[in-house]
Write a protein that holds these residues in place. Sequence first.
Motif, PDB file in Angstrom:
ATOM      1  N   GLN A   1     -10.639  -7.163  16.286  1.00  0.00           N
ATOM      2  CA  GLN A   1     -10.087  -8.502  16.479  1.00  0.00           C
ATOM      3  C   GLN A   1     -11.176  -9.484  16.895  1.00  0.00           C
ATOM      4  O   GLN A   1     -11.216 -10.628  16.433  1.00  0.00           O
TER       5      GLN A   1
ATOM      6  N   TRP B   1      -9.317  -9.936  12.783  1.00  0.00           N
ATOM      7  CA  TRP B   1      -8.317  -9.058  12.158  1.00  0.00           C
ATOM      8  C   TRP B   1      -8.210  -7.789  12.983  1.00  0.00           C
ATOM      9  O   TRP B   1      -9.237  -7.308  13.484  1.00  0.00           O
TER      10      TRP B   1
ATOM     11  N   HIS C   1      -4.243  -9.516  13.286  1.00  0.00           N
ATOM     12  CA  HIS C   1      -3.422 -10.313  14.198  1.00  0.00           C
ATOM     13  C   HIS C   1      -2.180  -9.537  14.623  1.00  0.00           C
ATOM     14  O   HIS C   1      -1.729  -9.638  15.760  1.00  0.00           O
TER      15      HIS C   1
ATOM     16  N   VAL D   1      -4.501  -4.525  23.247  1.00  0.00           N
ATOM     17  CA  VAL D   1      -4.393  -5.499  22.144  1.00  0.00           C
ATOM     18  C   VAL D   1      -3.163  -6.371  22.406  1.00  0.00           C
ATOM     19  O   VAL D   1      -2.168  -6.277  21.681  1.00  0.00           O
TER      20      VAL D   1
ATOM     21  N   ALA E   1      -0.350  -7.915  19.855  1.00  0.00           N
ATOM     22  CA  ALA E   1      -0.509  -7.425  18.484  1.00  0.00           C
ATOM     23  C   ALA E   1       0.478  -6.313  18.164  1.00  0.00           C
ATOM     24  O   ALA E   1       0.940  -6.196  17.029  1.00  0.00           O
TER      25      ALA E   1
END
Length: 589
Positions: A164, A169, A171, A192, A195
């Motif tokens: 990320q 990337w 998301h 994360v 996400a």
Amino acid sequence: MPGREGGRLHRWGGRGRVLRSSAHPQRRRSSRDARQHPRRASHGQGRDLLRFAATAPAPRPVRRAFPVHARPHGRILRRQARSHRSDQPGCPFKCTFCQEGTAYFQKVAKKNPEHIRAELHYIGRHMKPLVEAGTARNELLIIDSNFGMYPEDHETCRVIAECQQLYGWPHVVNVTTGKNQRDRVVSAVAQVPGAISLSGAVQSLDSDVLRRVARTNIDAGKLMEIALAAADAGAGTYSEVILALPGDSKAKHLGTLRQLVDAGFDRLNMFQLTLLPGSEMCTDAYRREHGLVTKWRVVPRCYGAYTVLGEELRAAELDEVCVTVPGMPYEDYRECRVMNLLLASLYNGGVFAVLLAILRGHCVSPMRWLELARTMHHGPALAAVLKEFAAETDEQLWNDRAELLTYATENIDRYVEGHLGNNLLYTYRTRIISEALDDTADLAARACLAALRDIGVGVGGGGLIEALVREGAEYHRLILSDIFRPDPPEVLRQTAHFDLDALLVAASRRENIRDPRRFRRIEKGVREFVLSTAQQRTLSMYLRQFGTTPWGVGRLLTKVRLPDIVRHVRMSPGPGTTPEPAGTGSPTT
């Protein structure tokens, strides 16, 4: 095989890794949604089949099969716009409705963490320019039935966080999190934030139903704690419920929904019970023991016309769906489906978050609100959509498999064009938002006020509480307004008498929000509802791919989270200040 519906499927090692590419992506085959040909119904039962103990020694197809210059690789990244991977094939649980409940899947295979790290970075490097150009779905799909339950998953989440930061990337990470080991799952997902949504896939909370489907080794109480733990981890939550399980009834199904919304899950995914060939539930003995009555339907998006060796082949995949059990006649089954639609349309994703906060602040169950919404008068647009949903629920189900297969292949063009064979909950949820939004917002406000009056709040009408509810309903109507149009109005406006953002923040902190005077603005303001440039670009990409029909937008909602595409809200500037750029604030739903 090229075709009007379907695409190229790249597999390796059974469940070791799955990659797909298509302009019309097929659904993934997961623990919940696996399918086999009827002639393979005995697969995995009564036999000890060979299964890999580990996937580490196996080749890595992402890097070997698809070099950077290869066209298939370009199709995976450019046309599919998301990536798939499988980390922990297998499942330690034995649910009778699932193919992975058989002995074949009980051994959980693991993959070398270094391979996982290398492949995630490899995908990330190639996704970065596509994400920046707005031509790719910024998503990673991990095929795992219990992600986060194992120590290795903590490292996988750390690598995802690296990607990320480096590539922007992914998301969204789409994965089913573990059913036990809550603390370990929450710790992994916390790396994360936002996400990964934590899963509390209960399927039912009735003890007798759970016993009949052999789900007693999953702690339902621990699953319910996930919703509370997720808020501290910055993660969303969802649960899953299956309708018409053995021993189910209308009261049990609605009771399960009530407990889940009261626990605070953000989203409930409600499924019909499909009898999967290879599962224990699909056997004749199990059907007889539990009195399962079934019908047939075409699997959404699993059909097409293909050219094979110069000849056209028309094909459709069929599901056998349970629609009646001894405690649930078909009329109750259909009524539960209508309630599922209302819950998906009014509750899921915080579509009316302000009203939910007010209700919870007064200790009123959101399920009571939904039950009132079902029985109250509906505006003409909403009434028409609900009536058509009930009718199509009946029409989609067939008694005879052979007759349905003949009909489907003879009318394959209508299926491919989207007139038949759609996921009804997604399609009709879209229609409620796009065709009956005014009626729906009015119904949400009236049902909320009725629920409050039942406990003595706002009796007599008028007053601040009614003004707050009405403003909240209109606020959410404007957030959702015209978002599925290719040329939506640039800005919508609303006079602000209350500070709704402050109310939602206070509710998230579990503060007392019962007194509406606390959130009344000293001076009126004006809210502006805008779609950012990035949102419009994302929506345009999806609308080009799926179209603007209800079934096309319904498919869009299976690929993107609704909170990511609704309008951002900002207050208009005061004298001498500069307007805040569109999309700089977080969308509030």
